[in-house]
Scaffold this active site. Structure first.
Site, PDB file in Angstrom:
ATOM      1  N   LYS A 289      42.200 -57.596 -53.723  1.00 29.67           N
ATOM      2  CA  LYS A 289      42.008 -56.664 -54.829  1.00 29.67           C
ATOM      3  C   LYS A 289      43.325 -56.588 -55.594  1.00 29.67           C
ATOM      4  CE  LYS A 289      38.652 -53.688 -56.077  1.00 29.67           C
ATOM      5  NZ  LYS A 289      37.209 -53.738 -55.918  1.00 29.67           N
TER       6      LYS A 289
ATOM      7  N   VAL B 204      24.858 -49.158 -62.704  1.00 35.60           N
ATOM      8  CA  VAL B 204      24.019 -49.451 -61.536  1.00 35.60           C
ATOM      9  C   VAL B 204      22.853 -48.460 -61.450  1.00 35.60           C
ATOM     10  CG1 VAL B 204      23.955 -49.729 -59.035  1.00 35.60           C
ATOM     11  CG2 VAL B 204      26.023 -50.361 -60.278  1.00 35.60           C
TER      12      VAL B 204
END
Ligand code: NAD
Length: 359
Positions: free
Chosen positions: A81, A184
């Protein structure tokens, strides 16, 4: 910086690299947690952190999470990340993204970047001019916005959890409370509504609510009322740490299954849900559809293959819940064990190969 090595030892990272570019003002940290299963892949978060320690903690926590997510999803990828310490609304410039792209390129593919909070598909397009190691762009073969596939995976996971909870195999008439109907949440509402589920929703933006009420006949409630909604399923699709000592006692649902990352505020909240008989679909296992989608670019993106792979989130959640039942442990622990087993098996295989080559 005080405590960096202590943190690295605690989280078990392979490599953490700090990047500073005087000209553009780039301050970034890339965390490579594990490359045991393959190159590390994970989004880049652009965020105005209060201090460097907060940015470091975030990148360490998030990159380790990616190792587990990829392992449980059965991907040949490790966990990584990046964080860029900047305000995405006021400080993001093409020059800053270019400097970040060069930073990613300097790791020669050990870390592959993608979008996360504060980054868009367009930003990935800019970054890709400076590194090959970026996925989720709009280029040919790019997978673009991952949220549809994330939602599709969550929908599959919900079906597996419903079956596991003894509620049958149909979602017809099942009541689902969705917290957050953004990228989402909106697509999840669409899948659920098509399957005959009844929706209760909350969001902090009226425009988002209006759209889902109009299109899917959802009933909207105030943000703080979503936990206690009379629903069979609670689907958190907004923030992390929303399963905690304040919210869990309000839940009336039988299942918690949604896309939000890091839903449990602390580990003991997972035990609390388990002891209350609430079936919890572990966040990083149910929300892996987006990762599966971007990862597919590395083998040549094919939509049908991606759909097939993401539909297997059903099996992943079913297996984790079954293991949780058999071993009498909460599902979040069952998911961790599954990931750790895969990592240990891959490490052993690597060690075997090394030994054979050396002999
Ligand atoms: P988004 O920002 O598009 O949507 C989040 C929605 O939640 C927004 O509409 C926002 O207004 C709403 N919200 C914020 N605070 C709220 C509150 N207190 N109560 C109710 N609603 C609130 O984000 P997204 O891309 O849809 O992601 C949703 C969650 O899923 C995040 O936790 C994200 O990390 C996680 N996730 C997303 C993906 C993906 O593919 N986008 C993949 C894996 C995990």
């Amino acid at each position: 910086m005080m405590g960096v090595f202590h943190d690295l030892e605690n989280y078990g990272h392979e490599q953490v690299t700090f990047f500073h570019d005087k000209e553009t003002g780039l301050k970034a940290i890339i965390g490579v947690h594990s490359t045991v299963l393959g190159p590390s892949l994970g989004g880049c978060r652009m965020w105005k952190y209060t201090d460097e320690q907060a940015a470091l903690r975030d990148v360490l926590r998030l990159s380790r999470g990616m190792t587990y997510k990829a392992a449980v999803a059965g991907l040949k990828l490790g966990g990584g990340k990046a964080v860029v310490m900047a305000d995405a609304r006021t400080e993001k410039t093409p020059e800053l993204l270019a400097a970040f792209g060069r930073a990613v390129e300097s790791l020669h593919g050990k870390y592959i970047t993608a979008e996360d909070v504060g980054m868009s598909v367009e930003d990935i397009d800019t970054i890709r001019k400076y590194t090959k190691h970026a996925v989720g762009g709009s280029n040919e073969g790019g997978s673009g916005d991952p949220s549809v596939m994330t939602a599709f995976g969550v929908f599959q996971g919900i079906k597996a959890a419903v079956k596991h909870a003894g509620m049958g195999t149909s979602l017809e008439g099942i009541k689902v409370a969705i917290q957050g109907v953004g990228h989402v949440g909106y697509h999840l509402a669409s899948y659920l509504s098509a399957a005959g589920a009844k929706l209760i929703i909350s969001d902090i933006y009226p425009a988002q609510i209006e759209k889902v009420v109009q299109e899917f006949g959802a009933v909207a409630v105030e943000p703080d009322q979503i936990y206690g909604a009379a629903a069979d399923i609670f689907a958190p699709c907004a923030l992390g740490a929303i399963l905690n000592q304040r919210t869990i006692p309000q839940l009336k649902c039988k299942i918690v299954a949604g896309s939000a990352n890091n839903q449990l505020e602390v580990d003991s909240d997972g035990f609390d849900l388990f002891n209350r008989g609430i079936v919890y679909a572990p966040d990083y296992a149910i929300n892996s559809g987006g990762l599966i989608n971007v990862a597919a670019e590395l083998d040549g993106y094919n939509h049908e293959r991606v759909l097939d792979k993401v539909s297997k989130v059903y099996n992943t959640i079913a297996d984790i819940l079954e293991r949780s039942k058999e071993e009498n442990i909460p599902p979040h622990q069952a998911a961790d064990r599954l990931a750790e087993q895969r990592l240990v098996a891959a490490k052993m295989l690597k060690a075997d190969v090394k030994e054979t080559v050396c002999r």
